[in-house]
Scaffold this motif. Structure first.
Motif, mmCIF file in Angstrom:
data_model
loop_
_atom_site.group_PDB
_atom_site.id
_atom_site.type_symbol
_atom_site.label_atom_id
_atom_site.label_comp_id
_atom_site.label_asym_id
_atom_site.label_seq_id
_atom_site.Cartn_x
_atom_site.Cartn_y
_atom_site.Cartn_z
ATOM 1 N N ASP A 59 0.147 4.050 1.615
ATOM 2 C CA ASP A 59 -0.205 4.960 2.709
ATOM 3 C C ASP A 59 0.730 4.828 3.899
ATOM 4 O OD1 ASP A 59 -0.942 2.464 3.482
ATOM 5 O OD2 ASP A 59 -3.014 2.958 3.966
ATOM 6 N N GLN A 110 1.218 2.374 5.725
ATOM 7 C CA GLN A 110 0.793 1.416 6.760
ATOM 8 C C GLN A 110 1.641 0.154 6.628
ATOM 9 O OE1 GLN A 110 -3.859 1.838 6.510
ATOM 10 N NE2 GLN A 110 -3.218 1.523 8.621
ATOM 11 N N ARG A 139 -2.246 4.765 10.182
ATOM 12 C CA ARG A 139 -2.252 5.740 9.089
ATOM 13 C C ARG A 139 -2.059 7.123 9.694
ATOM 14 N NH1 ARG A 139 -4.213 7.136 3.916
ATOM 15 N NH2 ARG A 139 -5.017 5.284 2.895
ATOM 16 N N ASP A 152 0.836 -1.199 0.000
ATOM 17 C CA ASP A 152 0.000 0.000 0.000
ATOM 18 C C ASP A 152 0.869 1.245 0.000
ATOM 19 O OD1 ASP A 152 -2.379 -1.321 -0.065
ATOM 20 O OD2 ASP A 152 -2.675 -1.299 2.108
HETATM 21 MG MG MG Z 1 -4.259 1.686 4.610
#
Ligand code: MG
Ligand code: UDP
Length: 335
Positions: A109, A111, A213, A107
């Motif tokens: 983001d 994370q 996040r 991902d």
């Molecule tokens: Mg995420």
């Protein structure tokens, strides 16, 4: 994913060792730190690599940042979608265009932690085809995310026969051959390990880091669990019976016809020996079951035609070879 498309697009350049694929949707605030983190992550491996950002129709400053990253770093390629097609489509496009012998997805983001990439790649080198991340210490809301996900993982493991703790973790590493027989729809990127396993791949999992996040917002809620479960049903059905649908439909049809026969026989016997009436609800039920049974069987035959068209028109084999040994070099045809 269209199998092997990427080879046609890049006939000359041999691919890098590693392709990093990231789906990106409105992650502008995360991108600079993410990119830095990926560079730190891949450098200990000392392998050639490429980074593929797939912009899934972002409406923030992300696309501009991605253009700048691509201009500044030749390792970076960016695919821009015309509009938002979803995370699975983005991952799928990234894999289609990846040139690496190993493909890592994660991902965008932050994370998932790009510093885990070397660990996954090394695990792959130990002789696995797929290494799936397990966010054991997951930093998401318990009630709406972690608990539904645990239930889904248990169910997916039971149904697919491949026990993994965390199908939903995007951080995974694959040998590129894994993708030769796989097509992704819906929320299905999470099921790649199961598809691969069914096709004979060696799949394992490792614990990976997971962070809360810090910037941007999650794009999902509880409804995704429902989609995941529907996808699970579809894919299990397609897998189990995709080469012999008549076995399923024919089975239903057979049961239905059998019940219709028993109902009809009962009405006849009752009429003959117990002076019952011809007209009874049972005769209606038996008729419906009879028609349904015939329909099921016809549906099965139609599905057989579809399946055969699918396999034969696309030259798709109904098996997957790992390797062929022996036979020597291809000999000249006899003159
Ligand atoms: Mg995420
Ligand atoms: N994402 C995407 N398209 C979408 C939704 C999400 O490409 O329509 C990307 C998103 O940018 C992120 C990843 O998929 O990199 C996971 O999304 P998110 O963090 O929202 O999911 P969560 O971690 O909450 O499950």
């Amino acid at each position: 994913m269209t199998p092997r498309k990427s080879d046609e697009q890049t006939p000359v350049a041999p691919g890098p060792a590693l392709s990093i694929v990231l789906p990106v949707y409105n992650e502008a605030e995360n991108l600079p730190r993410l990119h830095q983190s990926i560079l730190e992550g891949v450098s200990p491996l000392g392998q050639s690599y490429e980074i593929l950002y797939v912009d899934d129709g972002s409406r923030d400053a992300g696309p501009q940042i991605l253009r700048e990253l691509a201009a500044a770093d030749p390792h970076v390629r960016v695919l821009f979608f015309k509009t938002n097609f979803g995370q699975t489509a983005a991952i799928s496009a990234g894999i289609d265009h990846a040139r690496g012998r190993v493909i890592v997805t994660l991902d965008a983001d932050l994370q998932n932690d790009p510093h885990d990439i070397p660990m996954l790649v090394r695990k792959l080198d130990e002789g696995h085809d797929v290494v799936s991340g397990w966010r054991r210490d997951r930093q998401d809301a318990k009630l709406s995310r972690t608990i539904p996900s645990n239930v889904a993982n248990w169910l997916i493991s039971r149904v697919t026969g491949l026990p993994l703790h965390d199908y939903g973790c995007t951080l995974k590493a694959y040998r590129r051959e894994v993708f030769e027989e796989i097509q992704l729809y819906g929320e299905m990127h999470r099921f790649i390990p199961a598809y691969a396993y069914w096709a004979g791949a060696r799949v394992t999992e490792v614990v990976v880091r997971h962070h809360r996040r810090v910037a941007g917002a999650s794009k999902y809620g509880l409804t995704r669990t429902v989609k995941v479960l529907l996808d699970l049903m579809t894919m299990t059905f397609l897998h189990s019976y995709s080469t012999k649908p008549i076995y399923v439909f024919g089975g239903f049809g057979g049961v239905s016809l059998g019940l219709a026969g028993m109902g009809g026989l009962f009405v006849i016997l009752r009429r003959l020996f117990m002076a019952g009436d011809w007209m009874s609800p049972l005769i209606l039920v038996a008729s419906v079951l009879f028609i349904a049974g015939i329909q099921f069987i016809l549906m099965g035959l139609l599905a057989e035609i579809l399946v055969r068209t699918y396999h034969e028109s696309q030259g798709k084999p109904t098996y997957a070879l790992r390797e062929i040994v022996g036979g020597g070099p291809a000999s000249e045809p006899a003159a």
